[in-house]
Design a protein around this motif. Structure first.
Motif, short mmCIF file in Angstrom:
data_model
loop_
_atom_site.label_atom_id
_atom_site.label_comp_id
_atom_site.label_asym_id
_atom_site.label_seq_id
_atom_site.Cartn_x
_atom_site.Cartn_y
_atom_site.Cartn_z
N HIS A 1 2.72 -2.47 4.08
CA HIS A 1 1.36 -2.83 3.71
C HIS A 1 0.43 -2.43 4.86
O HIS A 1 0.87 -2.21 5.98
N CYS A 2 -0.86 -2.32 4.57
CA CYS A 2 -1.81 -1.93 5.62
C CYS A 2 -2.53 -3.13 6.21
O CYS A 2 -3.15 -3.00 7.26
N CYS A 3 -2.50 -4.25 5.52
CA CYS A 3 -3.32 -5.39 5.95
C CYS A 3 -2.46 -6.65 6.07
O CYS A 3 -1.43 -6.77 5.43
N HIS B 1 0.81 -1.23 0.00
CA HIS B 1 0.00 0.00 0.00
C HIS B 1 0.84 1.27 0.00
O HIS B 1 0.56 2.20 -0.75
N GLU B 2 1.86 1.31 0.86
CA GLU B 2 2.68 2.53 0.93
C GLU B 2 3.27 2.90 -0.42
O GLU B 2 3.45 4.07 -0.74
N GLU B 3 3.57 1.88 -1.21
CA GLU B 3 4.23 2.15 -2.49
C GLU B 3 3.26 2.17 -3.66
O GLU B 3 3.68 2.35 -4.80
N SER B 4 1.97 1.99 -3.38
CA SER B 4 0.98 2.20 -4.44
C SER B 4 0.85 3.69 -4.70
O SER B 4 0.56 4.12 -5.81
N VAL B 5 1.07 4.45 -3.65
CA VAL B 5 1.08 5.92 -3.74
C VAL B 5 2.46 6.31 -4.28
O VAL B 5 3.43 5.62 -4.01
#
Ligand code: NAG
Ligand code: NAG
Length: 472
Positions: free
Chosen positions: A254-256, A143-147
């Protein structure tokens, strides 16, 4: 410092190669939503208004709207402050009513885009090149690197405009470049000027502003994304699905929790993240059996276990997240294949060791042959140190094991199918000095927004009214 100097002085040629290759491992991140008039998802009725409809924009919202083709309308209520971008062929005609096929006419409202946030990982797509973006060959990331990361190129799709809230936990949101309507901004002064323009103000808002021209990633082994300062902001946008596997894993960034496998790779000089990603792509993901697997690979800071048992300070490693969307069994099979490849080819790829954890509970540590000899040396040192014969100089990332704690913790480790070691000599990333000016200004396909854009600031607006009737 001593380690770094040692390795660099040994390999001036490789060092030079790295420096000349420019931005290493930068990805393209494309913003998904748009505020196009012709996109039906932007309308509250779920369809683009037709000639018998009354069209409303929220009065108090700044908005930039792209109008690609000619649309007929009955009546339009404009916001206080906004812009229409009309390429040639775009515009409005006013219908006197009774357009065939349009029905009786409804009042339809343009959806509020105010809450769409830059740090929402669901709103970006990532790819290794512009061509891949276009062809839909997207990359999976945590997630952090999707942004967008600080080394990434941000792309707002051509033929679209948008509104994005760039509020961050920091004052600026650093990225390599931003492309808006085919114009690429990679110089800070130029982009600041754009942000101050009317279009810029309609598209970007929030308490922090994006800033282009951030330090280029000069390290072929990859660069840290830089988004962990916004971890909570990013994760507040993510809904985690409940996981049913035996031992869900939590990838760094990741968030999950996920069901799947995480391979952790220790690299040395000569490791190239981009070519390793391509290698795994071609070697494994192209196989029919692995096609459904999502593979996300990046450099992250992880707290490592020295000799597999003793925790110590965090070091940079390559994290490979493998998700199969199911129980994680397929991901585990791929993780084993990757480890076998590391055993065979690791020394040619600049990999000194690898291990994986799977959500079935399995955990495998592998090492590249040749490294073990060095580790044996370290063990001897540790023994000598315990006897007071050798004093270890400042090596803050290594905590010297006491033999009893070694024995004890070894028993705590679960299923090993292979014992191996990481190489503490090579575990620090080689930080290449930045070479300024290499990132040249690219020839840009420049579009003057002012000439194609029509913007209005409604001077007749009265504070007491909520909208202005735009009848013609
Ligand atoms: C319309 O917007 C949605 C989401 O905002 C986007 O996924 C889709 O690609 C857009 N459609 C077109 C035709 O651009
Ligand atoms: C709308 O834009 C103007 C500048 O054009 C700015 O002063 C104002 O604060 C903005 N309003 C909102 C709600 O963003």
């Amino acid at each position: 410092m001593g380690k770094l100097f040692h390795m660099m002085s040994r390999t001036p040629v490789i060092f030079l190669l790295f420096s000349l290759s420019g931005a290493a491992d930068a990805l393209y991140k494309q913003w998904i939503p748009d505020t196009n008039y012709g996109n039906k998802t932007n309308w509250d009725k779920g369809s683009v208004p037709c000639g018998n409809d009354i069209v409303k924009f929220l009065a108090q919202r700044n908005i930039s709207v792209y109008v690609k083709t000619v649309h007929s309308i009955q009546e339009m209520w404009l916001p206080v402050n906004g812009e229409f971008i009309l390429p040639s062929g775009g515009g409005f005609t006013v219908n006197s009513g009774g357009e065939p096929g349009c029905g009786a006419g409804v009042t339809t409202q343009f959806k509020d885009a105010e809450s769409l946030q830059w740090f929402d990982p669901e709103l970006w797509k990532a790819a290794a090149s512009l061509d891949d973006l276009e062809k839909g060959r997207f990359l999976f990331s945590v997630h952090e690197e999707s942004v967008p990361c600080q080394n990434d190129d941000v792309v707002f799709r051509d033929g679209t405009t948008f509104r994005v809230d760039t509020t961050s936990n920091k004052l600026i949101v650093p990225v390599q470049s931003v492309t808006v309507l085919s114009k690429k901004f990679s110089r800070s002064s130029e982009f600041s000027q754009y942000l101050g323009s009317h279009s810029g103000q309609m598209q970007f808002h929030g308490s922090s502003a994006p800033s282009v021209g951030a330090a280029t990633c000069e390290d072929a082994s990859g660069c840290n994304c830089g988004n962990s300062v916004n971890h909570d902001r990013i994760c507040s946008k993510v809904k985690c699905a409940p996981m049913s596997c035996k031992k869900p894993l939590y990838p760094t960034g990741h968030c999950c929790d996920v069901c799947g496998a995480i391979v952790t790779v220790q690299y040395t000089l000569g490791f190239n993240l981009e070519s390793y990603r391509n290698r795994l792509q071609h070697l494994f993901l192209s196989l029919a059996s692995y096609r459904s697997i999502h593979l996300g690979m990046s450099k992250v800071l992880k707290s490592q276990l020295f000799l597999g048992v003793i925790p110590r300070a965090s070091v940079a490693v390559i994290q490979i997240v493998l998700l199969d969307g199911e129980s994680g069994e397929l991901a585990e099979a791929l993780a084993r294949d990757i480890l076998n490849d590391v055993q065979d080819q690791g020394s040619n790829l600049g990999i000194s060791g690898a291990e994986f954890q799977a959500s079935s509970g399995a955990m495998v540590v592998g090492a590249v042959i040749g490294v073990i000899v060095l580790v044996a040396g370290i063990l001897v040192l540790a023994v000598l140190y315990r006897r007071g014969i050798v004093k270890i100089p400042t090596m803050p990332t290594i905590s010297v094991p006491s033999l009893s704690s070694l024995r004890q913790s070894k028993q705590e480790i679960g299923e090993f199918t292979d014992h191996g070691f990481e190489n503490p000599i090579f575990d620090q990333p080689v930080v290449m000095p930045e070479v300024p000016g290499i990132y040249g200004s690219e020839a840009m396909n420049s579009i003057a927004l002012k000439s194609s854009g029509v913007y209005f600031t409604n001077p007749a607006f009265d504070e007491n009214e909520t909208s202005v009737d735009f009848t013609v």
